[in-house]
Design an enzyme around this catalytic site. Structure first.
Site: not given
Ligand SMILES: Nc1ncnc2c1ncn2[C@@H]1O[C@H](COP(=O)(O)OP(=O)(O)OP(=O)(O)O)[C@@H](O)[C@H]1O
Ligand SMILES: Nc1nc(=O)c2ncn([C@H]3C[C@H](O)[C@@H](CO)O3)c2[nH]1
Length: 321
Positions: A135, A62
């Site tokens: 996403r 993303e």
């Molecule tokens: N299975 C897990 N167990 C414990 N901690 C985790 C796990 N998966 C991710 N984390 C931790 O949770 C936090 C968020 O993870 P990550 O950045 O991968 O989330 P994301 O879904 O990509 O977030 P976003 O929606 O903002 O893009 C990070 O600090 C990561 O190290």
């Molecule tokens: N408003 C809004 N619309 C989107 O389509 C969208 N996609 C991601 N996000 C926010 C979530 C995390 O903070 C951060 C990284 O995922 O960006 C969004 N926020």
């Protein structure tokens, strides 16, 4: 151990397969999957692991950094001196009613660009090319924009224009942006909040549990209950694999083992004659592969790489956190 389908089986799906089965061949059409899930559920972490395990796959993360530093991208002189127009992510969190429409058009456009990216040279040389997206243009609309509209941050007219634009663009690009399935990383909103705090992204400091609960409901409605009205036929038919990622198994081998025993449910309404319709798969790769072989023989193939196999392969990574 890499719990991939044996190469022999991966190469078997060369043609004459039912509609939901792919044509695995060098440089052939790529398998395109989107990883979906709530904020901080662990999508980037999961995608990173996939990248380490399958270095030949193409990953589209993303583009958060672009949202944090909006720059004009069309100018030919794209240099380090490009003007920084601001942190749109921060702006949307601070003043959602002012910036939601701007954010959604920008995020939708950046996801569209990602889904239109051509296959890399490296990917073109592999058997079964795979593209993973963090996403998609669908979560942009059916999770975030929809939620912002329901919260009143998008006005009726903004929501109408956004939807019109979204439908038009997706119809125009058609198959070029199509996805073959979704992997939904599912965790409680409480767990997501805990991880969000642990990650400490400054723009997200003010996020409350309630917002994550709303987004959780949107995910469940779209991907599990299927109550969200969607406007694209291929989306209605796309398989969804749900993975429970509540456990903090990152550094816990015992948890990893426990996870391997958990069944996951695959929703595959892809076609009426598809043998993998609504079956239960196991995150244990051996059981899953046995099941895949059964599915293969049920349709007269030794085995094949269909949407199910693909998602099982991806999901089996989960056991190695
Ligand atoms: N299975 C897990 N167990 C414990 N901690 C985790 C796990 N998966 C991710 N984390 C931790 O949770 C936090 C968020 O993870 P990550 O950045 O991968 O989330 P994301 O879904 O990509 O977030 P976003 O929606 O903002 O893009 C990070 O600090 C990561 O190290
Ligand atoms: N408003 C809004 N619309 C989107 O389509 C969208 N996609 C991601 N996000 C926010 C979530 C995390 O903070 C951060 C990284 O995922 O960006 C969004 N926020």
């Amino acid at each position: 151990m890499r719990p991939l389908l044996p190469l022999r089986l991966r190469r078997a799906a060369a043609g004459g397969l039912p509609r939901c089965f792919g044509m695995a061949r060098r440089g052939g059409p790529a398998w395109r999957l989107s990883i979906e899930g709530n904020i901080a559920v662990g999508k980037s972490t999961f995608v990173r692991l996939l990248g380490k395990t399958f270095p030949e796959w193409q990953m589209a993360t993303e583009p958060v950094a672009k949202w944090q530093k909006v720059q004009a991208s069309s100018s030919r002189e794209q240099t380090s001196s490009s003007q920084n127009f601001g942190n749109l992510l921060q702006m949307v969190y601070q003043e959602p009613s002012r910036w939601s429409y701007t954010f959604q058009t920008y995020s939708c456009m950046s996801r569209l660009k990602a889904q239109l990216e051509p296959l890399s040279e490296k990917l073109l040389k592999t058997w079964d090319p795979v593209q993973i997206f963090e996403r998609s243009v669908y979560s942009d609309r059916y999770i975030f924009a929809k939620n912002l509209f329901e919260l009143g941050h998008l006005t009726e007219i903004e929501w109408t224009i956004y939807q019109d634009l979204h439908t038009f663009l997706l119809q125009e690009f058609g198959d070029r942006i199509a996805l073959h399935g979704f992997l939904y990383l599912q965790a409680t909103p409480e767990k997501c909040l805990e991880r969000l705090h642990r990650r400490g992204r400054p723009e997200e400091k003010a996020i409350q549990l309630e917002y994550l609960e709303q987004l959780h409901t949107q995910h469940e409605n779209w991907l599990v209950k299927k109550t969200t009205e969607v406007h694209f036929e291929n989306l209605r038919n796309a398989p969804v694999f749900v993975l429970d990622v509540n456990n903090d198994f990152e550094d816990d081998p015992a948890e990893q083992e426990e996870l391997m025993r958990k069944p996951s449910v695959m929703y595959c309404p892809i076609s009426l004659d598809c043998p993998c319709s609504n079956i239960t798969l196991y995150s244990d790769p051996i059981s899953s592969h046995k099941l895949i072989s059964q599915v293969g023989s049920a349709i007269g193939q030794e085995s094949s790489r269909c949407c199910v196999c693909m998602l099982v392969t991806v999901s089996s990574i989960q056991g190695w956190y």
